[in-house]
Design a protein around this motif. Structure first.
Motif, PDB file in Angstrom:
ATOM      1  N   TYR A 280       3.217   6.008  -5.465  1.00 45.98           N
ATOM      2  CA  TYR A 280       2.997   6.147  -6.911  1.00 45.98           C
ATOM      3  C   TYR A 280       1.992   7.267  -7.193  1.00 45.98           C
ATOM      4  O   TYR A 280       2.226   8.142  -8.036  1.00 45.98           O
ATOM      5  CB  TYR A 280       2.492   4.822  -7.473  1.00 45.98           C
TER       6      TYR A 280
ATOM      7  N   ILE B  24      -7.091  -1.806  -8.484  1.00 43.30           N
ATOM      8  CA  ILE B  24      -6.460  -2.099  -7.198  1.00 43.30           C
ATOM      9  C   ILE B  24      -7.501  -2.495  -6.160  1.00 43.30           C
ATOM     10  O   ILE B  24      -7.317  -3.453  -5.390  1.00 43.30           O
ATOM     11  CB  ILE B  24      -5.649  -0.875  -6.722  1.00 43.30           C
TER      12      ILE B  24
ATOM     13  N   ILE C  65       0.838  -1.209   0.000  1.00 42.60           N
ATOM     14  CA  ILE C  65       0.000   0.000   0.000  1.00 42.60           C
ATOM     15  C   ILE C  65       0.871   1.256   0.000  1.00 42.60           C
ATOM     16  O   ILE C  65       0.522   2.277  -0.611  1.00 42.60           O
ATOM     17  CB  ILE C  65      -0.943  -0.003   1.216  1.00 42.60           C
TER      18      ILE C  65
ATOM     19  N   MET D 272       2.029   1.843  -3.508  1.00 42.91           N
ATOM     20  CA  MET D 272       0.915   2.355  -4.288  1.00 42.91           C
ATOM     21  C   MET D 272       0.641   3.820  -3.963  1.00 42.91           C
ATOM     22  O   MET D 272       0.420   4.643  -4.862  1.00 42.91           O
ATOM     23  CB  MET D 272      -0.332   1.520  -3.991  1.00 42.91           C
ATOM     24  N   THR D 273       0.661   4.162  -2.666  1.00 39.46           N
ATOM     25  CA  THR D 273       0.430   5.546  -2.266  1.00 39.46           C
ATOM     26  C   THR D 273       1.524   6.453  -2.806  1.00 39.46           C
ATOM     27  O   THR D 273       1.256   7.566  -3.280  1.00 39.46           O
ATOM     28  CB  THR D 273       0.361   5.657  -0.738  1.00 39.46           C
TER      29      THR D 273
ATOM     30  N   HIS E  23      -7.036   2.892 -12.492  1.00 44.43           N
ATOM     31  CA  HIS E  23      -6.035   2.169 -11.707  1.00 44.43           C
ATOM     32  C   HIS E  23      -6.560   1.850 -10.309  1.00 44.43           C
ATOM     33  O   HIS E  23      -6.360   0.743  -9.798  1.00 44.43           O
ATOM     34  CB  HIS E  23      -4.755   3.003 -11.607  1.00 44.43           C
TER      35      HIS E  23
END
Length: 437
Positions: A162, A179, A156, A159-160, A175
């Motif tokens: 990104y 997810i 996570i 992802m954050t 996206h």
């Protein structure tokens, strides 16, 4: 090797942790950094959700204690919670991107918290009600559980990071939908597997790949001993909101303010916590939970001191040093978490009303997170940057000193370990005392 139940439990906790970190790490940045909603309003919404969580922790732990002490019911309620988390998180994303309606976002957050409490209390209670006579083996499951949680945090966090990188808003909705589907599917499937294992194949003995089989004859603990341990553990878990949880919430805003900062750097924190678990497991097994917590707090303070000396925001030349310091902070935090949770799980296993113990402990942790959310919203303010690294380091150091002080005051773990050399572990019944919380 761990038995089927232990593997199912660790996988299910990994699935639950994906939702936890989506709510704790990503949701704050999604609502403030991507939707440009007032930080003070968002921190209030999140604090309300956490406050509701605390009330539900207490209510479920007390009102459902008879059913929660049955593995079948505990497994079923955490599966229902997983389904609710998937539906409510989808509602938050839809409300944010499609309708932009604050009422829909608030309703989604409250629905998410209600579902997560069913998920959380059911799954956590299983950790202490399933027969696991050897404390070393239960500590092994706790360590694997923390490692799974750290891996979820790492995913996570990446992802954050990104989405926190400027210029990544193109296609963000698509996206995020992909997810959310992947996380929901993982969480639901692992919860269903754990429910099946808890119903049809509960373990009959020790379950951990890190400790040899031993039998333990526990000494019953008095209610006063359990209440003392609970009070100290609650103080420690309350102030822990200003350590790693505080850091993972502010760092996406630091990333947003320093575009050249690599987005993967936040993953160094859970990476350190994950790979250090076998080391902490052996150390705590030798010196005890209290000394393990104090050692982890001291190492964390050292990493924070080095972090405070860096420029704010960090310069390009500081990136490698910052990555190492975040990694060391993760290693140290892994020891603090393992020591505190091991002591908590052992004490809860010795209590008559285990679910009530879990409800109280988790409720206090949610209150601490709610207080931290309100403070964070005030610190983010209108500039959207968040608190600086020196402010975080000072705050986290004070919290760690408090946790270390609590560790020194902790009574001996609830299981007074007396090893019986020639006893078959399967002959030892699950321990319960006549005391209550």
């Amino acid at each position: 090797m761990a038995d089927d139940w232990a593997r199912a439990y660790v996988c299910a906790h990994f699935g639950k942790s994906l939702f936890w970190y989506m709510g704790e790490v990503f949701l704050t940045f999604f609502l403030i950094g991507m939707l440009d909603i007032d930080p003070v309003h968002i921190s209030t919404y999140l604090a309300l959700g956490l406050g509701l969580s605390a009330i539900l922790d207490l209510a479920i732990g007390r009102l459902c204690q008879t059913w929660l002490h049955q593995p079948r019911f505990a497994g079923r309620i955490q599966s229902i919670g997983a389904l609710g988390c998937a539906a409510s998180f989808g509602a938050i994303l839809v409300s944010g991107y499609v309708t932009h309606a604050p009422a829909g976002i608030v309703a989604g957050i409250l629905m998410f918290r209600i579902a997560f409490e069913l998920y959380d209390v059911g799954q956590e209670t299983l950790l202490s009600i399933v027969p696991t006579p050897d404390p070393g083996r239960r500590r092994g499951i706790v360590g694997l559980r923390l490692a799974g949680s750290a891996i979820a945090s790492m995913l996570i966090s990446v992802m954050t990071g990104y989405f926190a990188t400027p210029g990544r808003n193109t296609g963000a909705a698509l996206h995020l939908a992909a997810i959310a589907i992947a996380i929901s599917t993982t969480a639901i499937l692992t919860a269903l597997v754990l429910e099946r294992r808890s119903t049809t194949h509960p373990p009959r003995g020790p379950s951990s790949p890190w400790s040899p089989p031993t039998a333990v004859a526990p000494t019953p603990q008095s209610p006063a001993h359990l209440r003392q341990a609970l009070s100290i553990q609650c103080i420690a878990i309350f102030v822990s909101a200003w350590t790693a949880p505080y850091f993972v919430r502010i760092f996406p805003f630091i990333l947003h303010a320093a575009p050249a900062l690599p987005s993967w750097i936040l993953a160094c924190l859970p990476l350190g916590a994950t790979i250090s678990q076998p080391l902490w497991h052996r150390m705590i097994g030798r010196v005890g939970e209290a000394k393990g917590i104090v050692t982890g707090c001291a190492a964390s303070c050292g990493a924070l001191a080095g972090m405070a000396l860096l420029a704010d925001p960090p310069r390009h030349d500081d990136y490698a040093v910052l990555a190492v310091l975040i990694f060391l902070l993760g290693v140290a935090n892994g020891g603090v978490a393992l020591g505190l949770w091991t002591h908590f799980v052992e004490t809860a296993a010795a209590a008559r009303h285990t679910s009530r113990y879990y409800g109280t402990f988790m409720a206090v942790s949610k209150v601490g997170l709610a207080a931290m959310s309100i403070l964070l919203g005030e610190q983010i303010g209108t500039d959207g940057r968040g608190p600086s690294l020196p402010v975080f380091c000072l705050t986290a150091t004070c919290a760690l000193l408090a946790i270390g002080a609590c560790a020194l005051l902790l009574p001996r773990a609830a299981t007074d370990r007396t090893i019986a050399q020639d006893t078959d572990p399967r002959d030892i019944a699950p321990r319960r005392t006549s005391g209550h919380l």
